[in-house]
Design a protein around this motif. Structure first.
Motif, mmCIF file in Angstrom:
data_model
loop_
_atom_site.group_PDB
_atom_site.id
_atom_site.type_symbol
_atom_site.label_atom_id
_atom_site.label_comp_id
_atom_site.label_asym_id
_atom_site.label_seq_id
_atom_site.Cartn_x
_atom_site.Cartn_y
_atom_site.Cartn_z
ATOM 1 N N ARG A 270 0.858 -1.214 -0.074
ATOM 2 C CA ARG A 270 -0.111 -0.064 0.089
ATOM 3 C C ARG A 270 0.899 1.127 -0.215
ATOM 4 N NH1 ARG A 270 -6.046 -0.097 0.307
ATOM 5 N NH2 ARG A 270 -6.387 1.774 -0.285
ATOM 6 N N ILE A 271 1.431 1.608 -1.187
ATOM 7 C CA ILE A 271 2.229 2.867 -1.321
ATOM 8 C C ILE A 271 1.502 4.158 -0.736
ATOM 9 C CG2 ILE A 271 3.437 4.298 -3.088
ATOM 10 C CD1 ILE A 271 3.756 1.924 -4.761
ATOM 11 N N PRO A 272 2.064 4.976 0.013
ATOM 12 C CA PRO A 272 1.694 6.229 0.569
ATOM 13 C C PRO A 272 0.862 7.161 -0.734
ATOM 14 C CG PRO A 272 3.509 5.990 1.223
ATOM 15 C CD PRO A 272 3.681 4.677 0.288
ATOM 16 N N GLU A 273 -0.257 7.573 -0.518
ATOM 17 C CA GLU A 273 -0.885 8.317 -1.513
ATOM 18 C C GLU A 273 -0.717 9.847 -0.992
ATOM 19 O OE1 GLU A 273 -4.056 10.013 -1.351
ATOM 20 O OE2 GLU A 273 -4.373 9.252 0.680
ATOM 21 N N PRO A 274 -0.775 10.903 -1.899
ATOM 22 C CA PRO A 274 -0.270 12.092 -1.643
ATOM 23 C C PRO A 274 -1.613 13.003 -1.239
ATOM 24 C CG PRO A 274 -0.515 12.066 -3.951
ATOM 25 C CD PRO A 274 -0.744 10.710 -3.489
ATOM 26 N N TYR A 275 -2.864 12.603 -1.317
ATOM 27 C CA TYR A 275 -3.773 13.548 -0.612
ATOM 28 C C TYR A 275 -4.307 13.238 0.667
ATOM 29 C CZ TYR A 275 -4.345 14.109 -5.837
ATOM 30 O OH TYR A 275 -4.118 14.333 -7.087
ATOM 31 N N HIS A 276 -4.357 12.233 1.163
ATOM 32 C CA HIS A 276 -4.755 12.134 2.703
ATOM 33 C C HIS A 276 -3.328 11.455 3.392
ATOM 34 C CE1 HIS A 276 -8.952 12.922 2.253
ATOM 35 N NE2 HIS A 276 -8.819 11.902 1.201
ATOM 36 N N GLY A 277 -2.283 10.861 2.802
ATOM 37 C CA GLY A 277 -1.227 10.378 3.283
ATOM 38 C C GLY A 277 -1.446 8.867 3.835
ATOM 39 N N TYR A 278 -2.576 8.469 3.390
ATOM 40 C CA TYR A 278 -2.749 6.943 3.653
ATOM 41 C C TYR A 278 -1.611 6.050 3.003
ATOM 42 C CZ TYR A 278 -7.424 8.477 5.104
ATOM 43 O OH TYR A 278 -8.367 8.974 5.823
ATOM 44 N N GLY A 279 -1.341 5.011 3.637
ATOM 45 C CA GLY A 279 -0.263 4.135 3.104
ATOM 46 C C GLY A 279 0.888 3.606 3.945
ATOM 47 N N ILE A 280 1.610 2.765 3.689
ATOM 48 C CA ILE A 280 2.748 2.319 4.475
ATOM 49 C C ILE A 280 3.883 2.953 3.950
ATOM 50 C CG2 ILE A 280 4.060 0.265 5.005
ATOM 51 C CD1 ILE A 280 1.577 -1.595 4.327
ATOM 52 N N ALA A 281 4.609 3.687 4.805
ATOM 53 C CA ALA A 281 5.735 4.456 4.735
ATOM 54 C C ALA A 281 6.850 4.169 5.407
ATOM 55 C CB ALA A 281 5.424 6.051 4.836
ATOM 56 N N ARG B 220 2.330 16.459 0.176
ATOM 57 C CA ARG B 220 0.671 16.514 0.197
ATOM 58 C C ARG B 220 0.156 17.312 -1.048
ATOM 59 N NH1 ARG B 220 -0.879 14.490 5.378
ATOM 60 N NH2 ARG B 220 -3.255 14.187 4.274
ATOM 61 N N LYS B 221 -0.914 17.083 -1.585
ATOM 62 C CA LYS B 221 -1.493 17.599 -2.897
ATOM 63 C C LYS B 221 -2.655 18.304 -2.249
ATOM 64 C CE LYS B 221 0.293 15.042 -6.719
ATOM 65 N NZ LYS B 221 -0.071 14.416 -7.795
ATOM 66 N N GLU B 222 -2.775 19.536 -2.819
ATOM 67 C CA GLU B 222 -4.420 20.097 -2.294
ATOM 68 C C GLU B 222 -5.454 19.534 -2.672
ATOM 69 O OE1 GLU B 222 -4.959 24.701 -2.970
ATOM 70 O OE2 GLU B 222 -2.971 24.579 -3.618
ATOM 71 N N GLY B 223 -5.581 18.884 -3.782
ATOM 72 C CA GLY B 223 -7.019 18.172 -3.964
ATOM 73 C C GLY B 223 -7.524 18.906 -5.101
ATOM 74 N N LYS B 224 -8.867 18.449 -5.578
ATOM 75 C CA LYS B 224 -9.545 19.018 -6.692
ATOM 76 C C LYS B 224 -10.084 20.466 -6.563
ATOM 77 C CE LYS B 224 -11.979 14.952 -8.306
ATOM 78 N NZ LYS B 224 -13.117 14.663 -8.546
ATOM 79 N N THR B 225 -10.558 20.663 -5.152
ATOM 80 C CA THR B 225 -11.216 22.168 -4.944
ATOM 81 C C THR B 225 -10.120 23.060 -4.197
ATOM 82 O OG1 THR B 225 -11.973 21.243 -2.932
ATOM 83 C CG2 THR B 225 -13.328 21.140 -4.844
ATOM 84 N N GLY B 226 -8.818 22.803 -4.457
ATOM 85 C CA GLY B 226 -8.079 23.515 -3.644
ATOM 86 C C GLY B 226 -7.643 24.827 -4.273
ATOM 87 N N GLY B 227 -7.885 24.919 -5.729
ATOM 88 C CA GLY B 227 -7.485 26.146 -6.343
ATOM 89 C C GLY B 227 -8.877 26.846 -6.636
ATOM 90 N N LYS B 228 -10.136 26.702 -6.343
ATOM 91 C CA LYS B 228 -11.242 27.116 -6.637
ATOM 92 C C LYS B 228 -11.522 28.481 -5.775
ATOM 93 C CE LYS B 228 -13.678 23.846 -9.068
ATOM 94 N NZ LYS B 228 -14.961 23.122 -8.775
ATOM 95 N N GLY B 229 -11.999 29.345 -5.978
ATOM 96 C CA GLY B 229 -12.442 30.424 -5.181
ATOM 97 C C GLY B 229 -11.347 31.581 -4.979
ATOM 98 N N LYS B 230 -10.242 31.475 -5.412
ATOM 99 C CA LYS B 230 -9.024 32.345 -5.412
ATOM 100 C C LYS B 230 -9.006 33.193 -6.389
ATOM 101 C CE LYS B 230 -6.229 29.010 -2.738
ATOM 102 N NZ LYS B 230 -5.095 28.608 -2.736
ATOM 103 N N LYS B 231 -8.899 34.452 -6.280
ATOM 104 C CA LYS B 231 -9.116 35.548 -7.383
ATOM 105 C C LYS B 231 -7.999 36.722 -7.043
ATOM 106 C CE LYS B 231 -13.541 34.957 -9.237
ATOM 107 N NZ LYS B 231 -14.551 35.223 -9.766
#
Length: 180
Positions: A150-161, A169-180
């Motif tokens: 179970r390789i660690p994933e960058p969104y929640h950090g779940y996995g074996i590391a 960590r990555k922001e996710g889908k809605t990370g860039g919305k609403g910023k102007k």
């Protein structure tokens, strides 16, 4: 010119090194390791030091390689090696049962991982795995095989590391919305 290959390997008390017919053998308090040596390389033991000698100038890469392998073997039979892994996930846990490690890491079924020969796997806590042994390459490979379950994933950090591994960590889908 290999600078690593020129360095002598210090032989601690209780360790014996033999080199015959292209087979390097290191014996110590924790066990015995062997390594096949190919190429025009010789290993000379003088007192409490071992020197890796190249018999041909074209053997620079192997010169440093076999010196590093010899040093790892001496360290392995005296101190040993270990790699620690951590399990990150909601409800995820690991447990040792006999010579198996049972991993509950988000699949519909538990995953069994059997200890290979020469390796000891411990689970001091439900979220920690420690792989130890005398062969550095085998310890690293077994730890990598466990991590691969179970390789660690960058969104929640779940996995074996690995314990000292930093997961970016990555922001996710809605990370860039609403910023102007």
């Amino acid at each position: 010119m290999s600078r690593i290959g020129k360095l002598p390997v210090v032989i601690p008390a209780g360790v014996s090194i033999t080199f015959e017919n292209g087979l390097l053998t290191v014996k110590g308090s924790k066990g015995t390791l062997t390594q096949k040596v190919v190429g025009k390389i010789d290993i000379k033991v003088e007192g409490n030091e071992a020197h890796v000698v190249k018999l041909d100038e074209s053997e620079n890469a192997k010169h440093g390689l076999y010196r590093a392998l010899l040093h790892n073997m001496v360290t392995g039979v005296t101190e040993g090696y270990s790699k620690a892994l951590t399990v990150h996930g909601v409800g995820w846990k690991v447990a040792k049962q006999g010579n198996k490690v049972v991993l509950n890491v988000g699949f519909s079924h538990p995953v069994d991982f059997t200890e290979p020969a020469g390796i000891k796997i411990d689970c001091p806590t439900p979220n920690e795995i420690v792989v130890s042994g005398i062969d550095k390459t085998l310890v690293g490979q077994v730890a990598a095989d466990i991590r691969k379950i179970r390789i660690p994933e960058p969104y929640h950090g779940y996995g074996i590391a690995y314990k000292d591994e930093v997961i970016e960590r990555k922001e996710g889908k809605t990370g860039g919305k609403g910023k102007k």
